[in-house]
Design a protein around this motif. Sequence first.
Motif, mmCIF file in Angstrom:
data_model
loop_
_atom_site.group_PDB
_atom_site.id
_atom_site.type_symbol
_atom_site.label_atom_id
_atom_site.label_comp_id
_atom_site.label_asym_id
_atom_site.label_seq_id
_atom_site.Cartn_x
_atom_site.Cartn_y
_atom_site.Cartn_z
ATOM 1 N N ILE A 242 101.987 0.694 51.684
ATOM 2 C CA ILE A 242 102.435 0.919 53.065
ATOM 3 C C ILE A 242 101.321 1.445 53.956
ATOM 4 O O ILE A 242 101.117 0.969 55.084
ATOM 5 N N LYS A 243 100.559 2.407 53.457
ATOM 6 C CA LYS A 243 99.479 2.989 54.247
ATOM 7 C C LYS A 243 98.431 1.935 54.617
ATOM 8 O O LYS A 243 97.993 1.859 55.777
ATOM 9 N N ILE B 41 99.828 -0.603 57.226
ATOM 10 C CA ILE B 41 99.880 -0.025 58.573
ATOM 11 C C ILE B 41 98.490 -0.006 59.211
ATOM 12 O O ILE B 41 98.307 -0.405 60.367
ATOM 13 N N VAL C 12 97.438 -3.551 60.108
ATOM 14 C CA VAL C 12 98.085 -3.999 61.347
ATOM 15 C C VAL C 12 97.361 -3.409 62.556
ATOM 16 O O VAL C 12 97.094 -4.111 63.542
#
Length: 380
Positions: free
Chosen positions: A14-15, A18, A21
């Motif tokens: 997830i990190k 993010i 992105v």
Amino acid sequence: MNIILNELKKIFNIKSVILLVLINIVMYFLFIEFNITNFPNGRPALDIYNMFVEMENTYGEFMDEEEFEDFKLKYEEAVKEADEYIQSRKDFKLAGINNYEDFANMDHENEELYELYSDVVFKKKIDVFWELPWREEYIRYYENKEELMLEPSSNEKQELRIKEILDKGLETSVFNDVIFSNYNEFIKSAAKTILLSVMFIITPIYLKDNKDKINYLQYTSKTGRKIFKKKIFAGVLASFILVTVQFICFFIMYSTNNTSMFFNCNINSIYNSIISWYDLTFIQYIALTVIGTYILAFVFTLIPMLVSSISKNYITAIGVQLPIALFAFTILLKYLIDYMTSIFRFPKYFTGLFYMILIFVSTISMIIRWKREKKADILY
């Protein structure tokens, strides 16, 4: 398979996603957005684009001699429209400007005359006065196409290639540099973003294990020794997934430029700024640049993995990869993506050969590293 899936989960945590992105958003606004939101970029680019859309709709992918006569008739009609506009204004009559010919030959050093010119072209932005100079230019291009095509050739192979294009009649393709140069700027920026993303997402693949000394535990078993190779497969697969998703997003954005009507037009046009070694349509050229970017992404997957496997910390890994990234962004993309297959860049097979060398060197380097890792001792 479970190991590869687990490695993919670690890569796309997830990190990292993010941050990835955010990197893409920043790169988009810095490098890509302009080529999407500002196409055609002002005037006369807008007028040229509209003219070629009309030409493609009317004549198809090529403009033959009969269609060229029709194109000249459209020019004459535009001249009449300009004449009518000029004759409708008293200030032009008082200045001695009675038709478009007088307008085109006005002395711009004369302040009064330049004021009239500026009012029509820049203030009122009358379309026909933006359009006519380029219709004249493209009529000249068509009438002198052989001479203009052969003029830049500097050796026998280039001349033979240009004569081949002329023999096939490809130079009459309804395709323009406004579309082509915009795409080249777009794909260079997209490729830059893709390579940076790949390097960011792949760099930690071995580094985390080395930093936490997890590899010491892995190397105590036969299965653990195989993880190094599994990570290579996972990294390549992750890179492929990432590049594919990015290309889908980027080309959805590019589709708003409305250039699809030119996809089947040959890029070797007298109205374009490239002469290619190959008879490529615009969509084939796009496909070629996409394949080239995939190859570079593969190479720039193996390089960060190699650096990651030998680095002890992130500072070292970034320090090693920074000059590589700068070289890729300033040199590789310029010669391997921008204006691919141009006869004025390299010999016919040079680009393909260079891609093969990049694949070979990066693959062999990773294989050597893998074999050394298989035999590595555990050092405390």
